[in-house]
Write an enzyme that holds these catalytic residues in place. Structure first.
Site, PDB file in Angstrom:
ATOM      1  N   GLN A  31       0.878  -1.082   0.063  1.00 57.66           N
ATOM      2  CA  GLN A  31       0.085   0.185   0.085  1.00 57.66           C
ATOM      3  C   GLN A  31       1.032   1.340   0.077  1.00 57.66           C
ATOM      4  O   GLN A  31       2.109   1.297   0.389  1.00 57.66           O
ATOM      5  CB  GLN A  31      -0.903   0.074   1.293  1.00 57.66           C
ATOM      6  N   ASP A  86       0.175   0.456  13.679  1.00 58.52           N
ATOM      7  CA  ASP A  86       0.382   1.926  14.307  1.00 58.52           C
ATOM      8  C   ASP A  86       0.781   1.544  15.887  1.00 58.52           C
ATOM      9  O   ASP A  86       1.142   2.727  16.574  1.00 58.52           O
ATOM     10  CB  ASP A  86      -0.747   2.791  14.169  1.00 58.52           C
ATOM     11  N   ASP A 155      -8.246  -5.119  13.903  1.00 55.69           N
ATOM     12  CA  ASP A 155      -7.774  -3.791  13.585  1.00 55.69           C
ATOM     13  C   ASP A 155      -7.310  -3.608  12.165  1.00 55.69           C
ATOM     14  O   ASP A 155      -6.239  -3.212  11.994  1.00 55.69           O
ATOM     15  CB  ASP A 155      -6.761  -3.256  14.688  1.00 55.69           C
ATOM     16  N   PRO A 162      -6.203  -3.991   0.683  1.00 59.08           N
ATOM     17  CA  PRO A 162      -5.366  -5.310   0.985  1.00 59.08           C
ATOM     18  C   PRO A 162      -5.947  -5.832   2.290  1.00 59.08           C
ATOM     19  O   PRO A 162      -5.778  -7.179   2.566  1.00 59.08           O
ATOM     20  CB  PRO A 162      -3.809  -4.729   1.166  1.00 59.08           C
TER      21      PRO A 162
END
Lengths: 291, 491
Positions: A31, A86, A155, A162
Site C-alpha cells: 500500500q 501503528d 484492527d 489489501p
C-alpha cells in the site's frame, strides 16, 4: 501556501484536512503510506489515501476497541491483534498487567517502521516484552492457531483494499477456532452511514453473526472517519457484552481513559433505529447452502 | 530439452494490435459495419464497455486484413503465434476452442472414418463427430479409484485400439485433462504415425506447456499433427479466443478451408487482438509467469494438505503411463474424506464465502489458478476450505465415488443424432439408444453421448449427480426429465 489532504468518503463527499508538512510518502509491497502534520488533528497516518489515525482522535478508536472486551471477559491473558501496525491498540492493551502475551500480526513491516519513526508515542509500547510481532498474512497465521487466545482484536483497514481478507467468512471462522471456549473477537466494523460502507458492514456482520453465538454491534464518534460515525463488532462464544460487563472490577483497575467509561460501554450498544433495521435485515436472512 | 522452442521471429511484435492502434490514429470515417460506429450509436454499451474497447470493434478491411483469407497483419500474427508455439502454422480462432477442436476433427476425418479417442473427451469432440459422421473407437481411460477421476490412456490400450482398428484415420488425445493429467504423448504420436494415422491433441488446458520449464511436453514438441489450444484459459486472452496449431504434415490451405466452413466472416478484432497481445506476453514473459503460477499452486497444495481431510493431489500421481506427467499449475482437491461431495464444497464456497471455483464434481473440486492470481486470494481459498471442514465435516459413508462407465457404442454419434427419435421419461429409457448428450457442466464431459446404450448404472449416476446439485446440460428437454432415444434401438 494552501496545502490540503483530502479523502473521498464517497465519490460525492470529500473530507479535507489542512496540512502543514508532508513528512513521509512511500509505497510498500501492499500500500501507499503517508504521514502529515496538520494544525487541527496533529500528526496523521494515511494508508492508500485513507486516514488510519490522527493524534487528535485516535484515543477514541483505540480505547473503544480495547476496553470494551477487557471489561467483559473476567480473565484475558492471551491476545491476538491483527493489523494495528501503528501500535495504538497495543499501547492500550499493555496497560493491563493481567495480559501475559500479545501477538501482533501485521502484513506490512513498512507500516510499523514508519510509525516507529513518525508516531513514536503510539508505537512506544510495541517494544513491551509481552508483544510478539509477526509479519505475515493474517489468514494464514490464524488458520494455524487452535484455541490459544482469549481475545482477538481485528484492527484492519477498510474492506476494499489489501485488508479485504479480514472481512471474510473464512477469516471469522478461523478466528472462532483460534479462540478459547469463552473467547471474544472485536473488530472494526466500518461506518453504517454511506451506502457502500453500510453494505460492506452488513455483509461482514452477517458473516460474524452466523459464526459466533453472540454477535453485537457498538458505536463511537470518530471525527476523521467516514461520516464521523464508526462501528465495532463484538463477537463472543460465551460472554454478553452488556450483561456480563463487570464495571466495578474494571473501575477498580484505575485506568485513566478519555473516551471509554463503563457507562458509555453500555450506551454504545444502544443503536439508532436505522442501524437496528440494517442489522436485523441480515440477521434474519438465513440463506445458507442446504446440504 | 528438445521441447524448449526457440522463437526465430521478433516476438515483441503484435501486428494486429499495432494495426488497430494505427487505424485509430487515422480517424477513418466509418460507412461500414458494425453499425454502432465506434460506439457513438450505442452510448449505453459504450459507457459499459468503455470507449477504448468499442472503438476497435471494427470490421475487416484492407489495413486490418481478413481472418477468412489472411494476407497481411493477421497472417503475420498467425506466423508469430506458430513461431512462439513451435508449430508449422497457427490459426487464430474466434469461436472458442470448441471451433478449434471441430476444425481439427473435420480436417482429419470424414463420414464413416474411424477415430481412436478416450471417452472422457469434451463435448466439442463428440459434437464434431455428429457433424462429420466419423465413428468413435473408445479407449477406456485408466481410472484412479481413490480419487474417482479418469486418467490418461495407457500405451498398451492405445496400441491395442490401433491394432484392432488399422483403418482408423487418427488418434485423439486429451492432454492434459481438466485435472492436469497427461498421457505419454510422445509414445502415442509415434504409434499413430507408425500406423499411418494422424495424432490430434485437445490441448485446451495446456497453453502454458509451451512456455514453462519443468512442464509436461506440449503437443507440437511431441510431434502431434494438430492441437487445439485454449488461449483464453491459461493464456490470458479474451473468452472465446483460441488457437489451432498444426504440424508440417497438414496442409495450411485445406485446414483454412475447413475452418471457413463454420467460422464467422465477421471475426471480432477484440478477440484477435487479445490473441495477438497474449501471445506476445507469453513469448516474452511466459516462463516467469507460469513459474509463479506453479509455485502458488504448490504452496496451496501444501497448505490444503496440512488442513487435514482434504487431498490436494500433485506429482505423486505420476505412474509412467496413464499419468505420464502432471501439470503442477492445476489445483485439484479431493473432498470426499471430509464427507462432502466436490459439488457441495463448490456450492458452499460460492454461496457462503463468495469464492467461485472452476468446478466441483462427485469427489473433487478444481480451483483454476492463472497469471492473474495473487497470494492473498489464495489464502482466502485455503482458509475457506479450513473453515468448511470445521463447520461441515461429517462421515463420508454413503458418498459415491465416481466410476468410469464403459459405454456401449451402438451407432455413430451422427447416425444416432439424426435418427428417427422420440422423447421418453428418463426412468423409462433403460436399454434404449440415446440420441443426444447428457453431461455435467463444467467439466462438460458427456455422461451419455448420441449412439450409446442407456443403462441403469448411468441413470443412477445422473440421479446422484443431480441430487448433489450438479448442473446437468445437453438434452432437448431443459428440465432433463425426458430423454431422446433412437426409435427401434432397444435391445
Amino acid at each position: 501556501m494552501d496545502l490540503w489532504f483530502s479523502e473521498f468518503h464517497t465519490p460525492d463527499v470529500k473530507h479535507s484536512i489542512r496540512v502543514t508538512r508532508h513528512l513521509y510518502s512511500g509505497r510498500s509491497d501492499y500500500q501507499q503510506i503517508d504521514v502529515f502534520d496538520t494544525p487541527e488533528f496533529g500528526r496523521v497516518l494515511t494508508l492508500d489515501g485513507s486516514v488510519m489515525l490522527t493524534e487528535r482522535d485516535e484515543f477514541i478508536y483505540d480505547e473503544m476497541i480495547t476496553h470494551v472486551p477487557m471489561a467483559v471477559h473476567p480473565n484475558i491473558r492471551d491476545v491476538l491483534v491483527i493489523g494495528a501496525g501503528d501500535g495504538g491498540v497495543v499501547k492500550e492493551l499493555t496497560r493491563y498487567s493481567q495480559i501475559r502475551r500479545i501477538d501482533l500480526i501485521e502484513m506490512d513491516p513498512q507500516v510499523i517502521e514508519v510509525c516507529r519513526t513518525y508516531l513514536p508515542e503510539n508505537a512506544s509500547r510495541l517494544d513491551d516484552e509481552r508483544v510478539h510481532i509477526r509479519f505475515e498474512n493474517a489468514l494464514r497465521s490464524i488458520r494455524r492457531s487452535n484455541g490459544n487466545y482469549d481475545l482477538i482484536i481485528v484492527d484492519s483497514t477498510d474492506p476494499f483494499g489489501p485488508g479485504e481478507g479480514l472481512f471474510t467468512r473464512e477469516f471469522y471462522g478461523n478466528c472462532f477456532s483460534a479462540l478459547r471456549p469463552d473467547g471474544i473477537m472485536v473488530n472494526q466494523q466500518g461506518s453504517p452511514f454511506y451506502r457502500q460502507d453500510a453494505e460492506a458492514m452488513q455483509r461482514s456482520h452477517k458473516r460474524i453473526y452466523t459464526t459466533f453465538p453472540i454477535s453485537r454491534i457498538y458505536q463511537a464518534h470518530i471525527p476523521t472517519y467516514a461520516a464521523g460515525y464508526w462501528l465495532f463488532g463484538f463477537a463472543s462464544k460465551r460472554y454478553h457484552p452488556v450483561d456480563d460487563l463487570n464495571a466495578e472490577k474494571w473501575s477498580s483497575l484505575g485506568l485513566e481513559t478519555r473516551y471509554y467509561t463503563p457507562l458509555l460501554h453500555v450506551g454504545s450498544f444502544y443503536l439508532p433505529a436505522f442501524l437496528e433495521n440494517m442489522l436485523r435485515e441480515v440477521e434474519q436472512d438465513n440463506s445458507q447452502t442446504v446440504l | 530439452m528438445d521441447r524448449t522452442n526457440k522463437p526465430k521471429l521478433d516476438q515483441r511484435r503484435a501486428p494486429i494490435y499495432e494495426a488497430l492502434e494505427n487505424f485509430r490514429q487515422m480517424r477513418v470515417v466509418p460507412f461500414d459495419v458494425p453499425g454502432h460506429k465506434r460506439g457513438r450509436g450505442n452510448p449505453e454499451l459504450t459507457a459499459f464497455l468503455g470507449e477504448q474497447c468499442v472503438s476497435v470493434d471494427v470490421n475487416s478491411m484492407k489495413p486490418l486484413d481478413n481472418l477468412s483469407h489472411p494476407i497481411s497483419v493477421i497472417r503475420e500474427a498467425e506466423m508469430l503465434a506458430a513461431d512462439a508455439f513451435g508449430a508449422s502454422y497457427a490459426f487464430l480462432m474466434v469461436g472458442g476452442t470448441t471451433s478449434a477442436v471441430q476444425s481439427m476433427l473435420l480436417s482429419s476425418c470424414k463420414r464413416g472414418d474411424e477415430i481412436i479417442l478416450p471417452r472422457n473427451v469434451h463435448r466439442s469432440v463428440i459434437n464434431a463427430l455428429v457433424l462429420c459422421g466419423a465413428v468413435p473407437v473408445y479407449v477406456d481411460p485408466d481410472v484412479d479409484r481413490r480419487l474417482g477421476i479418469s486418467l490418461g490412456m495407457c500405451r498398451r490400450d492405445v496400441a491395442r485400439a490401433i491394432r484392432e482398428h488399422p483403418n482408423a484415420v487418427a488418434v485423439l488425445v486429451n492432454n492434459p485433462t481438466y485435472y492436469g493429467i497427461c498421457s505419454d504423448l510422445r509414445a502415442i504420436v509415434r504409434m499413430a504415425h507408425e500406423a499411418g494415422m494422424l495424432c490430434l491433441v485437445d490441448e485446451a488446458h495446456g497453453t502454458h506447456f509451451y512456455f514453462g520449464d519443468d512442464m509436461p511436453v506440449s503437443a507440437m514438441a511431441a510431434g502431434a499433427d494438430m492441437s487445439a489450444v485454449s488461449m483464453h484459459k491459461s493464456g490470458g486472452s479474451l473468452t472465446q479466443s483460441s488457437l489451432l496449431l498444426i504440424g508440417p504434415q497438414m496442409s495450411v490451405g485445406y485446414v483454412r478451408q475447413i475452418i471457413n466452413l463454420t467460422q464467422t466472416t465477421s471475426a471480432s478484432y477484440l478477440l484477435m487482438s487479445s490473441l495477438d497481445i497474449s501471445r506476445r506476453n507469453l513469448a516474452l514473459r511466459g516462463r516467469t509467469v507460469f513459474a509463479r503460477v506453479g509455485e502458488m499452486a504448490e504452496y496451496a497444495r501444501e497448505e490444503i494438505n496440512e488442513i487435514g481431510g482434504y487431498y490436494a493431489f500433485g506429482k505423486e500421481l505420476v505412474n509412467g503411463d496413464s499419468v505420464f506427467a502432471f501439470d503442477t499449475t492445476k489445483l485439484s482437491v479431493h473432498t470426499r474424506d471430509i464427507g462432502l461431495a466436490g459439488i457441495e464444497v463448490y456450492d458452499i464456497l460460492r454461496d457462503e464465502y463468495d469464492i467461485q471455483i472452476e468446478f466441483g464434481e462427485i469427489g473433487n473440486i478444481l480451483a483454476y489458478l492463472s497469471m492473474g492470481d495473487r497470494p492473498q486470494e489464495l489464502e482466502r481459498l485455503v482458509s475457506a476450505l479450513a473453515d468448511i471442514r470445521r463447520r461441515y465435516q461429517r462421515s463420508s459413508i454413503g458418498l459415491l465415488s465416481q466410476e468410469y462407465i464403459d459405454p456401449e457404442v451402438v451407432m455413430s454419434p451422427q447416425d444416432a443424432f439424426y435418427a428417427p427419435k422420440r422423447s421418453v421419461p428418463l426412468e423409462k429409457s433403460v436399454g434404449e439408444v440415446c440420441s443426444e448428450f447428457v453431461m455435467c457442466y463444467p467439466p462438460g464431459i458427456p455422461i451419455l453421448a448420441p449412439g450409446e446404450r442407456i443403462t441403469s448404472q448411468i441413470l443412477d449416476y445422473i440421479e446422484y449427480a443431480r441430487s448433489k446439485g450438479c448442473s446437468l446440460t445437453g438434452p432437448e428437454d431443459l428440465a432433463i426429465e425426458n430423454i431422446n432415444i433412437v426409435i427401434g434401438g432397444k435391445k
